[in-house]
Design an enzyme around this catalytic site. Structure first.
Site, PDB file in Angstrom:
ATOM      1  N   PRO A   5      43.858  46.856  40.677  1.00 28.02           N
ATOM      2  CG  PRO A   5      44.797  46.895  42.819  1.00 28.02           C
ATOM      3  CD  PRO A   5      43.819  46.156  41.973  1.00 28.02           C
TER       4      PRO A   5
ATOM      5  CG  ASP B  35      45.824  42.560  40.581  1.00 27.13           C
ATOM      6  OD1 ASP B  35      45.816  43.434  41.480  1.00 27.13           O
ATOM      7  OD2 ASP B  35      44.879  41.762  40.408  1.00 27.13           O
ATOM      8  CG  HIS B  36      50.348  47.543  43.562  1.00 26.45           C
ATOM      9  ND1 HIS B  36      51.161  46.885  44.446  1.00 26.45           N
ATOM     10  CD2 HIS B  36      50.984  48.711  43.281  1.00 26.45           C
ATOM     11  CE1 HIS B  36      52.228  47.606  44.705  1.00 26.45           C
ATOM     12  NE2 HIS B  36      52.154  48.719  44.000  1.00 26.45           N
ATOM     13  NE  ARG B  37      43.124  42.708  42.900  1.00 25.65           N
ATOM     14  CZ  ARG B  37      42.099  42.078  42.323  1.00 25.65           C
ATOM     15  NH1 ARG B  37      40.929  42.027  42.948  1.00 25.65           N
ATOM     16  NH2 ARG B  37      42.237  41.517  41.139  1.00 25.65           N
TER      17      ARG B  37
END
Length: 460
Positions: free
Chosen positions: A254, A430-432
């Site tokens: 994401p 990467d929003h994770r």
């Protein structure tokens, strides 16, 4: 004894490669580790060393063929007591009689930049890398056909394709000339060293078609041959790999992107001063040089951006080193080679590494090893006059920084409006792995260093 050599996995689990050119011919005697072919993987152009010492019996594939890993590409006639290179115990192809009663060789684990292991040495012998980057032109591919190994007279190649007589060109260009019924010896080359390019062939064809069309009362066709209304280019090599990697990255990680516009006038003034110092003599210094150093410093305070999401093991891997990737536009497509352990380099060494990386990429000599193992990347879109964008993450990495063009703009400075050198930074992450706060702090640190290089003293 006849032995078949099957196309090995040339690194990173690649499944196919294109035969660009053969460095040997049927009947040639070759030594162990002698370069026999030049192939293009999805990542790089590499030389293929011979795993045997013997005589070339048959070349199973022609230049331009895309071959799957494990398919036979060449047969050797070797003495019965000749040794072979040790095979990869994991995933090796079965040894034993092949389809036509010949002995097949187990797949090599990795032949990129290395040859077969010399018996008794215990390790592979290195060969000097010395090959020119071919100009790979798009052509229609043909189905790959594997010819059986059998004893029969070898047909003589046409005079045009004889290495000693033919003009300098690449296999796809020669195929194009053949399809157009052109004699390459009549085509002047505009490439380096007189290399004949695809454009040379098409231009020569147009030049000779227009008078012929006028002579027969037919209208001349401008731009392309008559009837050609579209161009189809096979999706292969770097373009195919890049497309798959970008799709995987975009739909797996994401993405979040943040932007920051910074007055970098002090950084440009610093670059001008550094160029006069002895340790930077002969080095290319650009805003990318300082931006790369700023990224390395900011990562010490924000390690989350130098990490990897390990889906298989359900772990977050935080790297304690930095392999800094630099996106490079090359004639073969987009590549992202990386500088190993860039965080350990002082600024002069980093500048030298950046210059070497760019020169190697433009020459088409980037190896698969140099394209693997990156931990964070920079894409310098400013060289194309672009201010900002939303970069897509290099697969497996947590962040990528986009470096925009330097613009002279009215800017607030010391309570007044003045013309200043301004740049926009674009950070995708990467929003994770990276929260908004972490990404923002990292981007702010990079911006602070570029706005005032002396700020680095407060961060280390």
């Amino acid at each position: 004894m006849i032995k078949e050599f099957r196309l090995p996995d040339l690194g990173e689990g690649l499944t196919e490669s294109e035969i660009l050119s053969w460095k040997v011919d049927v009947g040639d005697t070759v030594s162990l580790n002698q370069v026999i072919a030049e192939v293009e993987t999805a990542k790089a152009v590499v030389e293929l060393p011979s795993p045997f010492a013997g005589v070339i019996k048959e070349l199973h594939e022609q230049p331009g063929s895309v071959v799957e890993v494990g398919k036979p590409i060449v047969s050797f006639e070797v003495p019965d007591d000749a040794g072979t290179a040790p095979s990869d115990p994991a995933g090796a192809l079965p040894a034993g009689p092949g389809e036509h009663g010949v002995e097949t060789q187990k797949r090599e684990p990795n032949l990129v930049g290395y040859g077969a292991v010399v018996e008794g040495s215990g390790r592979p012998t290195r060969r000097p890398r010395n090959f020119a980057a071919p100009v790979v032109e798009p052509v229609q591919t043909r189905p790959v056909q594997t010819r059986p190994v059998e004893t029969r007279p070898v047909e003589s190649a046409p005079a045009e394709s004889a290495p000693a007589d033919r003009p300098r060109s690449t296999p796809p260009v020669r195929k194009l000339a053949k399809d157009l019924s052109l004699d390459l010896t009549q085509v002047p080359g505009s490439g380096p060293g007189g290399l004949i390019t695809r454009e040379d062939v098409l231009g020569f064809a147009r030049h000779h078609e227009e008078p012929a069309a006028a002579q027969h009362g037919a209208p001349a066709v401008s731009g392309t041959r008559q009837g050609e209304r579209e161009t189809r280019t096979p999706i292969k090599g770097v373009r195919k790999y890049t497309a798959a990697a970008m799709v995987q990255s975009a739909f797996t990680a994401p993405h979040a992107t943040e932007f920051l516009t910074v007055d970098v006038t002090p950084s440009l003034e610093l670059l001008a001063r550094l160029k006069s110092r002895r340790e930077f003599t002969g080095l290319k210094l650009t805003p990318l040089t300082l931006a790369a150093k700023a990224v390395l410093v900011a990562l010490r305070r924000n390690p989350a951006l130098n990490s990897h999401w390990d889906e298989e093991h359900q772990e977050i891997v935080t790297y304690n080193y930095v392999n800094l990737g630099i996106a490079a536009a090359t004639p073969r497509g987009l590549t992202v080679p990386n500088i190993k352990d860039a965080d350990t380099m002082p600024l002069p060494q980093l500048a030298q590494a950046l210059t070497a990386l760019a020169e190697t990429a433009r020459a088409g000599k980037t190896t698969p090893a140099e394209l693997s193992g990156g931990t964070i990347s920079i894409t310098n879109i400013g060289v194309f006059g672009i201010d900002a964008g939303t970069p897509i993450l290099n697969p497996g990495e947590a962040a990528i920084l986009g470096l925009g063009a330097v613009r002279t703009l009215p800017w607030e400075w010391r309570g007044e409006v003045a013309l200043r050198q301004v740049i926009t930074l674009s950070l995708s992450f990467d929003h994770r792995l990276v929260d908004g706060e972490q990404g923002s702090r990292f981007l702010a640190d990079v911006g602070a260093i570029l706005a005032e290089p002396g700020m680095v003293l407060t961060m280390v």
